[in-house]
Design an enzyme around this catalytic site. Structure first.
Site, PDB file in Angstrom:
ATOM      1  N   SER A  12       0.834  -1.197   0.000  1.00  0.00           N
ATOM      2  CA  SER A  12       0.000   0.000   0.000  1.00  0.00           C
ATOM      3  C   SER A  12       0.875   1.255   0.000  1.00  0.00           C
ATOM      4  O   SER A  12       1.683   1.434  -0.901  1.00  0.00           O
ATOM      5  CB  SER A  12      -0.963  -0.050   1.194  1.00  0.00           C
ATOM      6  OG  SER A  12      -1.984   0.917   1.055  1.00  0.00           O
TER       7      SER A  12
ATOM      8  N   GLU B 268      -9.455  -5.345  -4.100  1.00  0.00           N
ATOM      9  CA  GLU B 268      -8.825  -4.274  -3.334  1.00  0.00           C
ATOM     10  C   GLU B 268      -9.841  -3.367  -2.629  1.00  0.00           C
ATOM     11  O   GLU B 268      -9.698  -3.047  -1.446  1.00  0.00           O
ATOM     12  CB  GLU B 268      -7.948  -3.408  -4.251  1.00  0.00           C
ATOM     13  CG  GLU B 268      -6.724  -4.096  -4.813  1.00  0.00           C
ATOM     14  CD  GLU B 268      -5.555  -4.116  -3.840  1.00  0.00           C
ATOM     15  OE1 GLU B 268      -5.718  -3.620  -2.709  1.00  0.00           O
ATOM     16  OE2 GLU B 268      -4.497  -4.628  -4.226  1.00  0.00           O
TER      17      GLU B 268
ATOM     18  N   HIS C  45      -7.906  -5.467   0.003  1.00  0.00           N
ATOM     19  CA  HIS C  45      -6.662  -4.742   0.258  1.00  0.00           C
ATOM     20  C   HIS C  45      -6.041  -5.225   1.571  1.00  0.00           C
ATOM     21  O   HIS C  45      -6.717  -5.352   2.590  1.00  0.00           O
ATOM     22  CB  HIS C  45      -6.970  -3.248   0.343  1.00  0.00           C
ATOM     23  CG  HIS C  45      -5.774  -2.364   0.379  1.00  0.00           C
ATOM     24  ND1 HIS C  45      -4.918  -2.238  -0.694  1.00  0.00           N
ATOM     25  CD2 HIS C  45      -5.269  -1.552   1.352  1.00  0.00           C
ATOM     26  CE1 HIS C  45      -3.956  -1.374  -0.393  1.00  0.00           C
ATOM     27  NE2 HIS C  45      -4.135  -0.953   0.856  1.00  0.00           N
TER      28      HIS C  45
END
Length: 515
Positions: free
Chosen positions: A195, A318, A419
């Protein structure tokens, strides 16, 4: 260093860690001076040598950050501005002359959250095999790490840009200068992160200041196009200053403002920003013309990234995490997506945005919020990774993946391969928190197998330069024309040609950067 001796001499002085019989850990090692007082919003400065043996048995402070009750994070340590520390793990039998490959981790958290001391990032599982040395790095977050105050420079006060990025560079210099004393090889450093951490990595791939500091990179779910121009960064800075109740004439007082007030003001701005400008972050790297000379994906597509092998990829779902958290960070509703497209069109009128027919064809199997999550996923994460892979593949080997695995509980929660769900499998820490719901309905046996395959590939990439899987697993070849092969990581691994063909046709080769 021997297997029963945790004392190591660094450039700044001796440190002592702790050995559990399998792995030796050194925690909370300073790699730069405390960024407090006059050093707040300044580039990291060299650490002062210490005369006595440094106690490296506890994590250093986590960078000050908001506490989000929707996403409780065990930071592993209290918060404090004196946060520029790192942690090192090595197998207990490592000696100073071993020169093992090194893996340096940058945590995620939208550039405002997270810590190198999170239990999830405990390096024992990755280092127990003895193949690598693992380093995890704290860097400044939020306004302390990514507020660009350079327009307020004055004869009495200077402000540096991209501070979080500069922190990472300082940590990499520390690794270069010190890691041999721990048994590591400074010439074989793999930088890996997820990320925001991966966003720092894809930015450093095109930063001249990072040349030679790492030999390979792994970027998991990088928001690679979330890098903004200086004018936007200055607008954010003025909002934070205004929220603190300071006038332009009073900006020089910022280094004296209590850190709690800075976190509170910047948190408000952080959550307001994607509401007024969907798809954007308040705090992220910016193109300062110095450390970040231009947009990283643009530079990569011009063949101007550092020629180091790269693993890059995203997760299949995600955006599901942001929907589950009711977070505004990703535009999911039709209104937010429309506003985002209007903003892109206004800022970059030369771009040919997808037509309604193209969008309909690419996301024909998705309806309502599911379509919005697909668009947000692809514009926020998947396409930036594909664009960067296409460009970087002209200068070095690139291995593209997609993480599809989800446990029964994550499927029930409609998060699936959301995610950050790949993190426990990369680190081998499947149960790092009692609050983690991932395995509440089982799936541990399959999860361990997924983790074993991922860790084997990541470790082989760091040690051998190629992400070779365990015996019998498919051969993951570099991403290139015309096959565009990707590794799909699920209950079983598979190598598939051009899994992104529909979205590549939809979004094209024009990189959509927010200005």
């Amino acid at each position: 260093m021997t297997h029963d001796n945790t004392l190591v001499e660094t450039v700044a002085g001796a440190i002592r860690g702790v050995d559990d019989g399998r792995v030796t850990a050194w925690k909370g090692i300073r790699y730069a001076a405390p960024p407090i007082g006059d050093l707040r919003w300044r580039a990291p400065q060299p650490v002062k040598p210490w005369p006595h043996v440094y106690d490296a048995t506890r994590y250093g402070y986590a960078c000050p950050q908001p506490v989000d009750p929707r996403l409780p994070i065990d930071l592993g340590a209290p918060q404090g501005e004196d946060c520029l520390t790192l942690n090192v793990w090595a197998s207990s039998d490592t000696s100073a002359g071993d020169r093992k490959p090194v893996m340096v981790w940058l945590h995620g958290g939208a550039y405002i959250l997270g810590s190198a001391g999170q239990p999830l990032y405990d390096g024992r599982a990755l280092t127990a095999s003895g193949d690598v040395i693992v380093v995890t790095v704290n860097y400044r977050l939020g306004a302390l790490g990514f507020l660009d105050l350079s327009e307020f420079d004055s004869p009495s006060r200077h402000y540096d840009s991209n501070l979080g990025l500069r922190d990472v560079l300082a940590a990499l210099h520390w690794v270069r200068d010190n890691i041999a004393a721990f048994g590591g090889d400074p010439d074989r450093v793999t930088l890996f992160g997820e990320s925001a951490g991966a966003g720092l990595i894809t930015t450093l791939l095109t930063s001249p200041a990072a040349e030679g500091l790492f030999a390979a990179a792994i970027a998991q779910s990088s928001p690679a196009t979330s890098v903004y121009d200086v004018s936007r960064a200055h607008r954010i800075a003025r909002k934070v200053v205004d929220r603190l109740g300071l006038s332009v004439a009073e900006v020089d007082r910022l280094p004296e403002v209590p850190v709690g007030a800075i976190v509170a003001a910047s948190t408000d701005v952080f959550y307001e920003t994607p509401l007024s400008a969907p798809g954007t972050l308040a705090f992220a790297p910016n193109v300062d013309g110095d450390l970040v000379p231009d947009y990283p994906v643009k530079l990569a597509r011009e063949g101007r990234s550092h020629p180091v092998p790269l693993i890059i990829g995203t997760n299949k779902h995600e955006a599901a995490l942001f929907k589950w958290l009711k977070s505004p960070l990703m535009p999911i509703t039709p209104e937010a997506i429309r506003a985002m497209f209007n903003q892109i069109a206004a800022e970059q009128p030369h771009l040919q945005l997808p037509t309604d027919d193209q969008m309909g064809a690419a996301y024909a199997n998705l309806r309502g919020r599911a379509r919005g999550m697909g668009v947000a996923r692809d514009l926020g994460f998947r396409m930036p990774s594909v664009w960067l892979a296409e460009g970087h593949s002209t200068v070095a080997a690139v291995y593209l993946y997609r993480f599809d695995f989800a446990t029964p509980m994550l499927r029930l929660l409609r998060i699936a391969a959301a995610h950050a769900t790949e993190l426990p499998f990369v680190w081998g820490n499947l149960k790092s928190s009692a609050k983690d719901p991932t395995f509440k309905l089982g799936g541990v046996k399959t999860g361990r197998a997924v983790s074993e395959r991922m860790r084997t590939r990541w470790l082989n990439f760091a040690t051998q330069g190629e992400p070779i899987g365990p015996p019998g697993e498919p051969d993951w070849r570099p991403y290139r024309e015309p096959d565009h092969e990707s590794l799909l990581i699920g209950r079983q691994d598979a190598v598939i040609s051009d899994i992104d063909s529909d979205i590549r046709a939809t979004w094209g080769t024009q990189v959509l950067n927010f200005r």
